[in-house]
Design a protein around this motif. Sequence first.
Motif, short mmCIF file in Angstrom:
data_model
loop_
_atom_site.label_atom_id
_atom_site.label_comp_id
_atom_site.label_asym_id
_atom_site.label_seq_id
_atom_site.Cartn_x
_atom_site.Cartn_y
_atom_site.Cartn_z
N LEU A 1 -84.66 -31.74 47.23
CA LEU A 1 -85.27 -30.65 46.46
C LEU A 1 -86.12 -31.22 45.32
O LEU A 1 -85.86 -32.32 44.83
CB LEU A 1 -84.19 -29.73 45.88
N PRO A 2 -87.15 -30.48 44.91
CA PRO A 2 -88.03 -30.97 43.85
C PRO A 2 -87.28 -31.32 42.58
O PRO A 2 -86.22 -30.74 42.28
CB PRO A 2 -88.99 -29.79 43.61
N LYS A 3 -87.83 -32.24 41.83
CA LYS A 3 -87.27 -32.59 40.53
C LYS A 3 -87.67 -31.52 39.51
O LYS A 3 -88.80 -31.00 39.55
CB LYS A 3 -87.76 -33.96 40.11
N ILE A 4 -86.76 -31.19 38.60
CA ILE A 4 -86.99 -30.11 37.64
C ILE A 4 -86.83 -30.62 36.21
O ILE A 4 -85.86 -31.31 35.89
CB ILE A 4 -86.03 -28.93 37.88
N ILE A 5 -87.78 -30.26 35.38
CA ILE A 5 -87.71 -30.46 33.93
C ILE A 5 -87.49 -29.09 33.31
O ILE A 5 -88.37 -28.22 33.39
CB ILE A 5 -89.00 -31.10 33.39
N ARG A 6 -86.34 -28.87 32.72
CA ARG A 6 -85.96 -27.53 32.27
C ARG A 6 -86.28 -27.28 30.80
O ARG A 6 -86.18 -28.19 29.98
CB ARG A 6 -84.47 -27.29 32.52
N ALA A 7 -86.61 -26.02 30.52
CA ALA A 7 -86.83 -25.59 29.14
C ALA A 7 -85.72 -24.67 28.66
O ALA A 7 -85.92 -23.90 27.72
CB ALA A 7 -88.18 -24.89 29.02
N GLY A 8 -84.56 -24.73 29.30
CA GLY A 8 -83.47 -23.85 28.92
C GLY A 8 -83.79 -22.40 29.25
O GLY A 8 -84.56 -22.11 30.17
N ARG A 9 -83.22 -21.50 28.49
CA ARG A 9 -83.45 -20.07 28.69
C ARG A 9 -84.48 -19.57 27.70
O ARG A 9 -84.55 -20.06 26.56
CB ARG A 9 -82.14 -19.30 28.52
N ASP B 1 -84.37 -30.12 29.18
CA ASP B 1 -84.77 -31.49 29.50
C ASP B 1 -85.99 -31.88 28.67
O ASP B 1 -86.96 -32.43 29.18
CB ASP B 1 -85.11 -31.61 30.99
N GLY B 2 -85.93 -31.58 27.38
CA GLY B 2 -87.02 -31.97 26.50
C GLY B 2 -88.01 -30.87 26.20
O GLY B 2 -89.05 -31.14 25.59
N TRP B 3 -87.69 -29.63 26.60
CA TRP B 3 -88.56 -28.49 26.30
C TRP B 3 -87.73 -27.29 25.88
O TRP B 3 -86.57 -27.14 26.30
CB TRP B 3 -89.39 -28.10 27.53
N ALA C 1 -87.22 -32.44 21.41
CA ALA C 1 -87.76 -31.50 22.40
C ALA C 1 -89.12 -30.99 21.99
O ALA C 1 -89.42 -30.86 20.79
CB ALA C 1 -86.80 -30.31 22.58
N ARG C 2 -89.95 -30.69 22.97
CA ARG C 2 -91.21 -30.02 22.74
C ARG C 2 -91.03 -28.52 22.92
O ARG C 2 -90.10 -28.08 23.60
CB ARG C 2 -92.29 -30.55 23.70
N VAL C 3 -91.94 -27.76 22.33
CA VAL C 3 -91.82 -26.29 22.34
C VAL C 3 -93.06 -25.69 22.97
O VAL C 3 -94.19 -26.09 22.68
CB VAL C 3 -91.63 -25.73 20.92
N THR C 4 -92.82 -24.72 23.85
CA THR C 4 -93.91 -23.93 24.41
C THR C 4 -93.60 -22.46 24.20
O THR C 4 -92.46 -22.09 23.88
CB THR C 4 -94.14 -24.25 25.89
N ALA C 5 -94.62 -21.61 24.36
CA ALA C 5 -94.42 -20.18 24.12
C ALA C 5 -95.27 -19.35 25.07
O ALA C 5 -96.43 -19.69 25.33
CB ALA C 5 -94.77 -19.81 22.68
N HIS C 6 -94.67 -18.28 25.56
CA HIS C 6 -95.41 -17.25 26.28
C HIS C 6 -96.28 -16.51 25.27
O HIS C 6 -95.78 -15.97 24.29
CB HIS C 6 -94.42 -16.27 26.92
N CYS C 7 -97.59 -16.48 25.50
CA CYS C 7 -98.51 -15.75 24.63
C CYS C 7 -99.63 -15.13 25.46
O CYS C 7 -100.40 -15.86 26.08
CB CYS C 7 -99.12 -16.66 23.57
N PHE C 8 -99.70 -13.81 25.45
CA PHE C 8 -100.83 -13.11 26.06
C PHE C 8 -101.91 -12.79 25.02
O PHE C 8 -103.10 -12.87 25.30
CB PHE C 8 -100.38 -11.79 26.68
N ALA C 9 -101.48 -12.39 23.84
CA ALA C 9 -102.39 -11.80 22.87
C ALA C 9 -103.01 -12.83 21.92
O ALA C 9 -102.70 -14.02 21.96
CB ALA C 9 -101.67 -10.73 22.06
N GLU C 10 -103.89 -12.33 21.06
CA GLU C 10 -104.62 -13.17 20.12
C GLU C 10 -103.82 -13.50 18.87
O GLU C 10 -103.89 -14.62 18.36
CB GLU C 10 -105.91 -12.46 19.69
N TRP D 1 -98.51 -36.15 31.32
CA TRP D 1 -98.15 -35.22 30.25
C TRP D 1 -96.64 -35.00 30.20
O TRP D 1 -96.05 -34.92 29.12
CB TRP D 1 -98.89 -33.91 30.47
N LEU D 2 -96.04 -34.92 31.36
CA LEU D 2 -94.60 -34.66 31.42
C LEU D 2 -93.76 -35.94 31.42
O LEU D 2 -92.54 -35.88 31.49
CB LEU D 2 -94.28 -33.83 32.67
N GLY D 3 -94.44 -37.09 31.34
CA GLY D 3 -93.71 -38.35 31.24
C GLY D 3 -93.06 -38.79 32.53
O GLY D 3 -92.03 -39.49 32.51
#
Length: 362
Positions: A105-113, A146-148, A184-193, A320-322
Motif C-alpha cells: 500500500l502507498p506510503k502515507i505522511i499524516r497530518a492528524g485530524r 507525521d510532521g504536519w 511539525a509543519r502546518v497547513t490550512a484549508h482556505c477557500f476565502a480571501e 518538499w515532503l522530504g
Amino acid sequence: MSDQAVLHVKGRVLVGADDVRDELWVVGGRISYERPGARDIRTVEGWVLPGLVDAHCHVGLDAHGPVPDDVSEKQALTDREAGTLLIRDAGSPSDTRWIDDRADLPKIIRAGRHIARTRRYIRNYAHEIEPEDLVAYVAQEARRGDGWVKLVGDWIDRETGDLSACWPREAAAAAIAEAHRLGARVTAHCFAEDSLRDLVEAGIDCVEHATGLTEETIPLFASRGVAIVPTLVNIATFPRLAAGGETKFPRWSAHMRALHERRYDTVRAAYDAGVPVYVGTDAGGSLAHGLVAGEVAELVTAGIPPVEALSATAWGARRWLGRPGLDEGAPADLVVYEGDPRADVRVLAAPRRVVLNGRVVG
C-alpha cells in the motif's frame, strides 16, 4: 516476483526533468544503477517516474466521516493503481497506522485530524474547538501526525451567510509556533480571501485550495515561501455546491461561483510569482480516489508548464515532503508509462506498471 529476483527497469528513467538514464535495477526492494550479478531477472520497459505524490488526500474518510479499515484499504489501492505511491493525508479521523505495515500500500505522511472551530466544518471530520484550546490541540495532532498539522482556516459563517476566517490571528500564531517547536509543519484549508494574510504572517507553511489568493496576498506567499495545493479537481465542484446553497446562503453561493470562475487565473498568477505549487486531489471526502492524473492535467490547463506540473507530483513534491525519488539505494517506488509524460501529462492516466517497494503491484 520472488524475494531473490532482480527487476531490470529500462527505457527512459526520469530521475529528474533533465536527468534521464537508460536503466535502473531493483535489488532487495531498492534502486541501484549498477548491474547486479544475478540470474533471476525480470524486465520492465517504458518511461519511468518516481511514484506519484498526492499531497492532499484523505485515506480513512468519506463524505460522512471515518470509514472501516476495509474501505480505507480500497481507497489506498485505488490510489496505488493510479500511480500514487506517496500520500500526504491532509486530515483523517481514522487511525490508518496499520497501512504502514503493508508493503503493498502507498506510503502515507499524516497530518492528524482536522482542527476546526465549533460547528464550522463538515460533521464528523474534525476536532471542533474554540481559539483558547487551539494550541493544545495543535500540539496533540503534531504528536500524532507525521510532521504536519491541518487547520480549517475558513468556512461558512451561518450568521453572515458567507465564508469567513475561523481563527483570531494571535491564536493562529501561537498554535503555529507550537507546531514548529514540536517539529511539525502546518497547513490550512482556505477557500476565502480574508483568512490568508493572518495565517501567512502567523508563519503557516502551506495552504490548501487557496482559491482566495489575490494580487495583494500572492506576493506575501511568494516572499515567505508558503506553498499551495490548489486541488483543482475539487474546485470544479464549486458550481454544484453553490447551486445547493443558493436559497439559504445566496452570498456564499455567489462567492463560491466567483472563486471557481477565476480558479485558473489564481493558480497561474501564484505560479508566475514564484509560489510553490503541488498536486493534491482532496480525495476521500466527497471525491473519488485515484484522480492524480486529472489534477496534473488541471494544473496544465491553468497555465503551468507541463514539466513543472509533473514535478508538482513527482520530483519537486518528493523533495518538499522530504522523501526520496529515483535515488541510489532508495525504496523502489516507481511508475512506468508507455510514453514521455513530459511531452503529454495525459500519459499519467494509464500507468503501464506500478512498482512499490520493489514489487510489481499493478
